[in-house]
Design a protein around this motif. Structure first.
Motif, PDB file in Angstrom:
ATOM      1  N   ASN A  76       0.722  -1.185  -0.074  1.00  0.00           N
ATOM      2  CA  ASN A  76      -0.016  -0.112   0.056  1.00  0.00           C
ATOM      3  C   ASN A  76       0.839   1.264   0.006  1.00  0.00           C
ATOM      4  OD1 ASN A  76      -2.602  -1.224  -0.014  1.00  0.00           O
ATOM      5  ND2 ASN A  76      -2.326  -1.673   2.001  1.00  0.00           N
ATOM      6  N   GLU A  77       2.083   1.035  -0.332  1.00  0.00           N
ATOM      7  CA  GLU A  77       2.930   2.469  -0.507  1.00  0.00           C
ATOM      8  C   GLU A  77       3.088   2.924  -2.046  1.00  0.00           C
ATOM      9  OE1 GLU A  77       4.433   4.310   2.127  1.00  0.00           O
ATOM     10  OE2 GLU A  77       3.588   2.739   3.809  1.00  0.00           O
ATOM     11  N   ASP A  78       3.744   3.943  -1.908  1.00  0.00           N
ATOM     12  CA  ASP A  78       4.010   4.553  -3.348  1.00  0.00           C
ATOM     13  C   ASP A  78       5.355   4.007  -3.822  1.00  0.00           C
ATOM     14  OD1 ASP A  78       4.716   6.049  -5.358  1.00  0.00           O
ATOM     15  OD2 ASP A  78       4.405   7.887  -4.447  1.00  0.00           O
ATOM     16  N   PRO A  79       5.324   3.249  -4.680  1.00  0.00           N
ATOM     17  CA  PRO A  79       6.568   2.367  -5.171  1.00  0.00           C
ATOM     18  C   PRO A  79       7.711   3.517  -5.790  1.00  0.00           C
ATOM     19  CG  PRO A  79       4.886   1.989  -7.141  1.00  0.00           C
ATOM     20  CD  PRO A  79       4.326   2.657  -5.756  1.00  0.00           C
ATOM     21  N   LEU A  80       7.328   4.786  -6.068  1.00  0.00           N
ATOM     22  CA  LEU A  80       8.237   5.574  -6.749  1.00  0.00           C
ATOM     23  C   LEU A  80       8.944   6.344  -5.659  1.00  0.00           C
ATOM     24  CD1 LEU A  80       6.099   6.991  -9.623  1.00  0.00           C
ATOM     25  CD2 LEU A  80       7.611   4.952  -9.604  1.00  0.00           C
ATOM     26  N   ARG A  81       8.575   6.041  -4.544  1.00  0.00           N
ATOM     27  CA  ARG A  81       9.535   6.684  -3.386  1.00  0.00           C
ATOM     28  C   ARG A  81      10.919   5.695  -2.967  1.00  0.00           C
ATOM     29  NH1 ARG A  81       6.156   8.454   1.431  1.00  0.00           N
ATOM     30  NH2 ARG A  81       8.016   9.888   1.854  1.00  0.00           N
ATOM     31  N   ILE A  82      11.568   5.561  -3.975  1.00  0.00           N
ATOM     32  CA  ILE A  82      12.650   4.434  -3.995  1.00  0.00           C
ATOM     33  C   ILE A  82      13.729   4.806  -2.863  1.00  0.00           C
ATOM     34  CG2 ILE A  82      14.492   3.460  -5.076  1.00  0.00           C
ATOM     35  CD1 ILE A  82      12.901   3.692  -7.548  1.00  0.00           C
ATOM     36  N   ALA A  83      14.048   5.875  -2.710  1.00  0.00           N
ATOM     37  CA  ALA A  83      15.140   6.300  -1.725  1.00  0.00           C
ATOM     38  C   ALA A  83      14.419   6.196  -0.211  1.00  0.00           C
ATOM     39  CB  ALA A  83      15.587   7.739  -1.867  1.00  0.00           C
ATOM     40  N   PHE A  84      13.273   6.751  -0.104  1.00  0.00           N
ATOM     41  CA  PHE A  84      12.663   6.581   1.204  1.00  0.00           C
ATOM     42  C   PHE A  84      12.453   5.063   1.478  1.00  0.00           C
ATOM     43  CE2 PHE A  84       8.537   5.825   3.375  1.00  0.00           C
ATOM     44  CZ  PHE A  84       8.600   6.757   4.542  1.00  0.00           C
ATOM     45  N   HIS A  85      12.088   4.087   0.786  1.00  0.00           N
ATOM     46  CA  HIS A  85      11.856   2.860   1.051  1.00  0.00           C
ATOM     47  C   HIS A  85      13.177   2.426   1.330  1.00  0.00           C
ATOM     48  CE1 HIS A  85       7.752   2.903   0.120  1.00  0.00           C
ATOM     49  NE2 HIS A  85       7.780   3.171  -1.292  1.00  0.00           N
ATOM     50  N   THR A  86      14.233   2.760   0.722  1.00  0.00           N
ATOM     51  CA  THR A  86      15.537   1.990   0.872  1.00  0.00           C
ATOM     52  C   THR A  86      15.991   2.545   2.233  1.00  0.00           C
ATOM     53  OG1 THR A  86      16.078   2.098  -1.539  1.00  0.00           O
ATOM     54  CG2 THR A  86      17.924   1.746   0.155  1.00  0.00           C
ATOM     55  N   GLU A  87      16.026   3.640   2.667  1.00  0.00           N
ATOM     56  CA  GLU A  87      16.436   4.278   4.111  1.00  0.00           C
ATOM     57  C   GLU A  87      15.758   3.767   5.045  1.00  0.00           C
ATOM     58  OE1 GLU A  87      19.432   5.813   4.523  1.00  0.00           O
ATOM     59  OE2 GLU A  87      19.614   5.410   2.509  1.00  0.00           O
ATOM     60  N   ARG A  88      14.382   3.604   4.998  1.00  0.00           N
ATOM     61  CA  ARG A  88      13.393   3.004   6.221  1.00  0.00           C
ATOM     62  C   ARG A  88      13.744   1.534   6.177  1.00  0.00           C
ATOM     63  NH1 ARG A  88       7.231   1.963   5.919  1.00  0.00           N
ATOM     64  NH2 ARG A  88       7.762   1.730   3.560  1.00  0.00           N
ATOM     65  N   LEU A  89      14.078   0.556   5.099  1.00  0.00           N
ATOM     66  CA  LEU A  89      14.471  -0.896   5.165  1.00  0.00           C
ATOM     67  C   LEU A  89      15.811  -0.902   5.620  1.00  0.00           C
ATOM     68  CD1 LEU A  89      12.427  -2.173   2.190  1.00  0.00           C
ATOM     69  CD2 LEU A  89      11.894  -2.505   4.715  1.00  0.00           C
ATOM     70  N   ARG A  90      16.816  -0.110   5.361  1.00  0.00           N
ATOM     71  CA  ARG A  90      18.299  -0.319   5.538  1.00  0.00           C
ATOM     72  C   ARG A  90      18.612  -0.832   6.934  1.00  0.00           C
ATOM     73  NH1 ARG A  90      21.611   0.997   2.118  1.00  0.00           N
ATOM     74  NH2 ARG A  90      20.750   3.141   1.612  1.00  0.00           N
ATOM     75  N   PRO A  91      18.079  -0.298   8.033  1.00  0.00           N
ATOM     76  CA  PRO A  91      18.688  -0.605   9.449  1.00  0.00           C
ATOM     77  C   PRO A  91      17.888  -2.104   9.717  1.00  0.00           C
ATOM     78  CG  PRO A  91      17.525   1.445   9.511  1.00  0.00           C
ATOM     79  CD  PRO A  91      17.299   1.146   8.197  1.00  0.00           C
ATOM     80  N   GLU A  92      16.841  -2.411   9.274  1.00  0.00           N
ATOM     81  CA  GLU A  92      16.417  -3.933   9.522  1.00  0.00           C
ATOM     82  C   GLU A  92      16.795  -4.926   8.496  1.00  0.00           C
ATOM     83  OE1 GLU A  92      12.283  -5.649  11.082  1.00  0.00           O
ATOM     84  OE2 GLU A  92      12.299  -3.650  10.331  1.00  0.00           O
ATOM     85  N   LEU A  93      17.442  -4.534   7.429  1.00  0.00           N
ATOM     86  CA  LEU A  93      17.835  -5.404   6.335  1.00  0.00           C
ATOM     87  C   LEU A  93      19.544  -5.130   6.143  1.00  0.00           C
ATOM     88  CD1 LEU A  93      14.995  -5.441   4.133  1.00  0.00           C
ATOM     89  CD2 LEU A  93      15.499  -7.003   5.750  1.00  0.00           C
ATOM     90  N   LYS A  94      20.288  -4.308   7.048  1.00  0.00           N
ATOM     91  CA  LYS A  94      21.518  -4.195   6.921  1.00  0.00           C
ATOM     92  C   LYS A  94      22.392  -5.434   6.556  1.00  0.00           C
ATOM     93  CE  LYS A  94      22.564  -3.816  11.926  1.00  0.00           C
ATOM     94  NZ  LYS A  94      22.321  -2.832  12.687  1.00  0.00           N
ATOM     95  N   GLU A  95      22.029  -6.593   7.081  1.00  0.00           N
ATOM     96  CA  GLU A  95      22.766  -7.936   7.175  1.00  0.00           C
ATOM     97  C   GLU A  95      22.068  -8.703   5.720  1.00  0.00           C
ATOM     98  OE1 GLU A  95      25.496  -8.626   8.756  1.00  0.00           O
ATOM     99  OE2 GLU A  95      25.263  -6.681   9.864  1.00  0.00           O
ATOM    100  N   ASP A  96      21.468  -7.926   4.922  1.00  0.00           N
ATOM    101  CA  ASP A  96      20.692  -8.730   3.669  1.00  0.00           C
ATOM    102  C   ASP A  96      20.993  -7.917   2.437  1.00  0.00           C
ATOM    103  OD1 ASP A  96      19.083 -10.693   5.567  1.00  0.00           O
ATOM    104  OD2 ASP A  96      18.704  -8.706   6.410  1.00  0.00           O
ATOM    105  N   PRO A  97      22.083  -8.017   2.026  1.00  0.00           N
ATOM    106  CA  PRO A  97      22.328  -7.120   0.743  1.00  0.00           C
ATOM    107  C   PRO A  97      21.692  -7.621  -0.484  1.00  0.00           C
ATOM    108  CG  PRO A  97      24.214  -8.445   1.213  1.00  0.00           C
ATOM    109  CD  PRO A  97      23.444  -8.574   2.454  1.00  0.00           C
ATOM    110  N   SER A  98      21.451  -9.121  -0.902  1.00  0.00           N
ATOM    111  CA  SER A  98      20.801  -9.470  -1.849  1.00  0.00           C
ATOM    112  C   SER A  98      19.180  -9.115  -1.655  1.00  0.00           C
ATOM    113  CB  SER A  98      21.169 -10.988  -2.136  1.00  0.00           C
ATOM    114  OG  SER A  98      20.594 -11.754  -1.235  1.00  0.00           O
ATOM    115  N   LEU A  99      18.735  -9.240  -0.629  1.00  0.00           N
ATOM    116  CA  LEU A  99      17.530  -8.993  -0.466  1.00  0.00           C
ATOM    117  C   LEU A  99      17.183  -7.394  -0.446  1.00  0.00           C
ATOM    118  CD1 LEU A  99      14.451  -9.487   0.405  1.00  0.00           C
ATOM    119  CD2 LEU A  99      15.204  -9.371   2.817  1.00  0.00           C
ATOM    120  N   MET A 100      17.919  -6.481  -0.342  1.00  0.00           N
ATOM    121  CA  MET A 100      17.908  -5.102  -0.521  1.00  0.00           C
ATOM    122  C   MET A 100      18.295  -4.894  -2.139  1.00  0.00           C
ATOM    123  SD  MET A 100      17.313  -3.195   2.064  1.00  0.00           S
ATOM    124  CE  MET A 100      17.859  -1.680   1.753  1.00  0.00           C
ATOM    125  N   ALA A 101      18.828  -5.698  -2.860  1.00  0.00           N
ATOM    126  CA  ALA A 101      19.053  -5.452  -4.055  1.00  0.00           C
ATOM    127  C   ALA A 101      17.865  -6.080  -4.926  1.00  0.00           C
ATOM    128  CB  ALA A 101      20.280  -6.254  -4.627  1.00  0.00           C
TER     129      ALA A 101
END
Length: 154
Positions: A76-101
């Motif tokens: 239900n989020e706006d998919p075009l807010r890429i940087a926002f989503h990346t920054e929001r997910l980074r702390p929880e997924l910092k050990e998951d580089p392929s998932l982030m990719a």
């Protein structure tokens, strides 16, 4: 436009040419594919290539965190807010580089499709082909040199 559906699945892909590295011979890879669907019918695709020795992830850990972290964060989020989503997910997924990719790829794919412009152009690309990396497995010196010559077209 909102994200309406996220679907991930595991796949085992056979390599055209197996190769040997220090700790194993690799003849297939396990990947996780992602499809993100939007309220406007635009879909984006991504892929994770987890490897315990390289990324610290397995296909199962990617799928588990996808279910527990990614779906609740992106649905239900706006998919075009890429940087926002990346920054929001980074702390929880910092050990998951392929998932982030995988997430990054799918959101950028949506951006390109929504804009009607090939993504490589959005990212500044201008070539019709690029060099990529190739792993040459462990083999004799002569075999290694021959394989390298094949790849560079000599």
């Amino acid at each position: 436009m909102k994200i309406t559906r996220l679907e991930a699945w595991r796949a085992s892909l056979r390599l055209t040419e197996p190769y040997t590295i220090a700790y194993e011979t690799i003849d297939r890879v396990e990947v996780v594919f992602l499809r993100v669907e939007t309220s406007r019918g635009v879909q984006g695709f991504g892929c994770a290539a987890p490897d315990l020795q390289v990324t610290g992830e397995s296909p199962q850990t990617v799928l588990d965190k996808f279910e527990s972290v990614v779906i609740p964060a992106l649905k239900n989020e706006d998919p075009l807010r890429i940087a926002f989503h990346t920054e929001r997910l980074r702390p929880e997924l910092k050990e998951d580089p392929s998932l982030m990719a995988m997430i990054d790829m799918s959101l950028h794919d949506i951006l390109g499709r929504a804009a009607g412009i090939p993504l490589y152009r959005i990212l500044g690309g201008y070539r019709d082909r690029i060099k990529t990396s190739i792993t040459i497995g462990i083999m004799s010196r002569d075999e290694t040199l021959q394989k390298a010559r094949e790849y560079v077209g000599m």
